[in-house]
Design an enzyme around this catalytic site. Structure first.
Site, short mmCIF file in Angstrom:
data_model
loop_
_atom_site.label_atom_id
_atom_site.label_comp_id
_atom_site.label_asym_id
_atom_site.label_seq_id
_atom_site.Cartn_x
_atom_site.Cartn_y
_atom_site.Cartn_z
N CYS A 46 -26.19 -35.80 27.77
CA CYS A 46 -25.63 -37.01 27.16
C CYS A 46 -26.46 -37.39 25.94
O CYS A 46 -27.46 -36.76 25.63
CB CYS A 46 -25.59 -38.17 28.15
SG CYS A 46 -27.24 -38.73 28.66
N CYS A 104 -30.15 -38.05 26.42
CA CYS A 104 -30.98 -36.84 26.40
C CYS A 104 -31.40 -36.51 24.98
O CYS A 104 -32.56 -36.19 24.71
CB CYS A 104 -30.21 -35.67 27.00
SG CYS A 104 -29.72 -35.88 28.71
N ASP A 158 -18.50 -31.52 -14.97
CA ASP A 158 -19.00 -30.71 -16.07
C ASP A 158 -17.82 -29.93 -16.65
O ASP A 158 -16.81 -29.73 -15.97
CB ASP A 158 -20.08 -29.76 -15.56
CG ASP A 158 -20.55 -28.78 -16.62
OD1 ASP A 158 -20.88 -29.24 -17.72
OD2 ASP A 158 -20.54 -27.57 -16.35
N ASP A 180 -21.89 -26.49 -12.13
CA ASP A 180 -22.02 -25.09 -11.74
C ASP A 180 -23.18 -24.85 -10.79
O ASP A 180 -23.39 -23.73 -10.34
CB ASP A 180 -22.15 -24.18 -12.96
CG ASP A 180 -23.40 -24.48 -13.79
OD1 ASP A 180 -24.29 -25.21 -13.29
OD2 ASP A 180 -23.49 -23.98 -14.92
N ASP A 231 -26.56 -27.82 -14.12
CA ASP A 231 -26.30 -29.23 -13.83
C ASP A 231 -27.11 -29.75 -12.66
O ASP A 231 -26.81 -30.80 -12.11
CB ASP A 231 -24.80 -29.42 -13.54
CG ASP A 231 -23.95 -29.04 -14.73
OD1 ASP A 231 -24.14 -29.61 -15.81
OD2 ASP A 231 -23.09 -28.14 -14.58
#
Length: 760
Positions: A29, A32, A432, A652, A656
């Site tokens: 759960c 845990c 871009d 790209d 960038d």
């Protein structure tokens, strides 16, 4: 934004870190997962910890230390769980993961087989002399047989002074079983027994967990689907023979043969043959790509037509498919910020429920109503069993696992759940230009010969001189001429004039014919000079440019780069080149705008070209910014964020990188096999913008499902626990109804998440 902005300072040097991923067994759960996370955070050197209950793994970012992995595993085991390194391959782990649902299925089936006669005896003949021993025997078999794992985990947690969902179930079932055993053994008139309650609680919990495990595996099915793309064997050339070997045994340099319809075994380069290859598993693009000698191919893609011989270049974990699988795997184990609330609640959930169960028992036992052990026991057991931290723990990560898997199938690689959540709020997309909106390389768009010169003649002369140049514009012109089957003449004394043009001398006289009339229109004599470049470059060398001026102005107005061509002192015409817009860009921009997202374009190109491209794809002129250097792109992105906008930057992934890092969500446009995975939060594998609108739709749908799941999980516990404490469930089946409702709550959350994997 019109004024130049200062470039940002370089980021401070970070200390060297590493990441370790552990497989954690025994988590049942969200409590845990919270306990494991606390244990790992206590290890010296651990900087950031993410534990995923559905994925059964922990990801720890830490300072580089060869011994820290051992300390991390010890910390998990001290907390009462089992951990091991992720040294095995993902394929091997997937096989091992099949063992868990198989074991849970066997346990659930056996417990239900034993529970059926238990219920029949308890309900049909409760006062028969042999009823009590039969009930006791069947209940004991359930608890010590298929249900033993629940009690083993609860005991391990108790030994380290901790508790989880198994603690609640073990306490509830034990209370019902031990009180019934005491009543049967000490009183000949024992009254009603609760052996069937203990047995059915465990049986329903085991059955619910089996269904839950199956559902969770469906949530992570994208990983299995990617793993299935790997061929198991490769047909390798050994001398003159072809030998079948396991794909895992391939090494770089091995040459293997791929027949039509087969998947390519690993990344490589075509050394012989030609074919069309379906790369849709990488890009989401259904159209196959032509492959011939010298072209790269990717492991897992499908050869459709001819026979290919491929030299392996990357094998094993270095292949593109392996990187994608690893990325999806890590992303599915990451956490979204919205999960933090559920994690905080889950961290204190079990102790709070234990306290409420004790208060419930005390209140019923000491209350004004009938003071009996059975009257107090049933509501307290119902509180223990109906409480469900599992639903809270599954609400966010299960939806994220499905969403991230769906993204991978659509050619979207999302590096983290956090990126998927942030994308939902994005209201600005900054694109871009070069390589993102456009193809990223120049192509010939216009061939404008002067009167008396044909299209083919202009290309022939231009190709002759530009074939010796390495400039991208020259390569584009040569490619255009070659595509039209135009042949070049031989040039000597070639000279490049950087920033201006190129020149050369005709080595042998040649008569250039028109392809249509076959008339010899242009005659190049040995020793004549050919020029190609800017208009001013031709003028400096005595070529009259009056006839070319208007054509140059017209082409530049359309954003074209212009090459003027002359031979023998006479102007022949113009060639216009441009970085062509990708076919999918305009539609993507239109869909983003329709979704209420403002689209900007930032480029280092000149304003004329930028405005022309912006107009082609539908970006308003006021949102096009040209002549912007990479560092200043990041400043533009920060300025938009400072204005309160949530910004997604698309580039790209290399040039960038500063802007991608500055955005709320950085999105890299990959080039198929050249995937810039490390540059951004998201990679568009198709290499264009076609999947970008789908990403934002998917992020919003995923977060809607997360919110629905969290609402249901909180609402369920807020309603169910008080009903159990007030004894209202006892009239409807008590703890057995509670066990069924608890299992159903988890299944409801997982089932809602699985909706993300269906439909559009």
């Amino acid at each position: 934004m019109a004024s130049p902005l200062e470039a940002s300072e370089p980021p401070a040097q970070k200390s060297e870190t590493a990441t370790t991923t552990l497989r954690v067994a025994g988590m049942t759960c969200a409590s845990c997962a919270a306990a494991v996370e606390r244990a790992l955070k206590g290890v010296p050197g651990a900087a950031e910890v993410m534990v995923s209950f559905p994925a059964a793994r922990a990801v720890v970012r830490h300072v580089k230390d060869e011994r820290i992995e051992t300390r991390l595993i010890q910390a998990v085991e001290k907390a009462g769980y089992r951990a091991r390194s992720r040294s095995a391959s993902l394929a091997q782990e997937a096989e091992e993961d099949d063992e868990e649902p198989a074991r849970e299925g066997r346990d659930a089936a056996l417990s239900l087989i034993l529970a059926a006669p238990l219920m029949a005896v308890a309900m049909g003949a409760p006062h028969h002399p042999r009823s009590a021993p039969i009930q006791a025997l069947l209940a004991t078999l359930i608890l010590v047989g298929p249900g033993r794992h629940i009690f083993q985990v609860a005991l391990r947690k108790a030994l380290v002074y901790s508790a989880n969902m198994d603690t609640l179930i073990a306490l509830g079932a034990s209370a019902a079983y031990l009180s019934s055993l005491h009543a049967w053994l000490t009183s000949p008139h024992h009254g009603h027994l609760y052996f069937e309650t203990a047995g059915m609680i465990v049986s329903l919990i085991l059955f619910g967990r089996w269904l839950e495990t199956r559902a969770k595996r469906r949530a992570g099915s994208a990983l299995s689907a990617l793993l299935a793309l790997r061929p198991q064997e490769a047909r390798v050339q050994r001398g003159d023979d072809l030998v079948l070997i396991p794909t895992a045994a391939l090494v770089p340099g091995d040459v293997f043969v791929v027949h039509p319809g087969e998947r390519i075994a690993t990344d490589g380069t075509v050394v012989a043959g030609s074919s069309a290859v379906d790369e849709s598993m990488l890009t989401g693009e259904s159209l196959p790509l032509d492959k011939r000698q010298g072209d790269g191919v990717t492991g897992g893609t499908v050869n459709q037509q001819g026979v290919l011989k491929v030299a392996a270049t990357r094998v094993g974990g270095e292949t593109v498919l392996s990187q994608i699988v690893r990325l999806v795997d890590e992303a599915q184990g990451s956490k979204a910020p919205i999960q933090r609330l559920a994690d905080r609640v889950a961290g204190v959930f079990v102790p709070v429920i234990l306290g409420l169960a004790l208060l419930t028992f005390t209140g019923w036992f000491l209350g004004p109503a009938e003071r009996s052990l059975s009257a107090a026991l049933l509501p307290a057991v119902a509180v223990l069993v109906i409480a469900c931290p599992c639903a809270l723990g599954l609400a966010t990560p299960t939806a994220m696992m499905v969403g991230l898997g769906r993204a991978a199938k659509q050619g979207l690689l999302v590096r983290s759940a956090e990126a998927l959540e942030r994308a939902r709020r994005a209201d600005v997309v900054v694109l871009d230009k070069t390589g993102t909106i456009t193809m990223g390389k120049p192509q010939v768009t216009d061939v404008v010969p002067l009167p008396g010169v044909t299209h083919e003649e202009l290309l022939c002369v231009g190709m002759s001189i530009e074939s010796s140049s390495e400039h991208p514009l020259a390569k584009a012109l040569v490619a255009k001429a070659a595509a039209e089957k135009v042949h070049a003449c031989t040039i000597e004394h070639f000279e490049a004039h950087p920033g201006h043009g190129v020149s050369g001398v005709v080595a042998e006289g040649v008569a250039v014919e028109s392809a249509t009339s076959k008339a010899q229109v242009v005659t190049l004599l040995r020793g004549e000079t050919i020029l190609a470049g800017h208009l001013g470059f031709l003028e400096e060398r005595g070529v009259s440019s009056e006839a070319l001026r208007k054509g140059v102005a017209d082409l530049e107005a359309k954003g074209r780069t212009v090459i003027a061509v002359a031979a023998g002192g006479r102007a022949l015409g113009l060639v216009g080149l441009a970085d062509q817009v990708k076919p999918t860009s305009a539609e993507a921009v239109a869909r983003l705008s329709a979704a209420g997202i403002d689209v900007y374009m930032i480029t280092g190109d000149n304003p004329l070209v930028a405005q022309a491209v912006g107009a082609d794809v539908g970006i308003p002129p006021e949102r096009v910014f040209a002549g912007v250097k990479p560092a200043i792109k990041a400043a533009h992105v920060r300025k938009l964020r400072q204005a309160g906008r949530v910004v997604a930057m698309v580039g790209d992934g290399i040039n960038d990188a500063p802007a991608l890092a500055a955005a709320d969500v950085g999105i890299a446009v990959g080039g198929g096999t050249d995937v810039a995975m490390e540059s951004a939060d998201v990679t568009l594998l198709a290499g264009d913008l076609s999947q970008l609108p789908e990403f934002f739709v998917l992020s919003r749908r995923t977060m809607q499902v997360v919110q629905q799941n969290l609402f249901w999980a909180f609402f369920y516990n807020l309603v169910a626990v008080p009903l159990a404490a007030l004894g209202l469930l006892s009239k409807l089946g008590g703890p057995m109804l509670a066990a069924g409702a608890m299992a159903l709550s988890s299944l409801t959350v997982v089932g809602n998440a699985l909706r993300l994997g269906r439909g559009r």
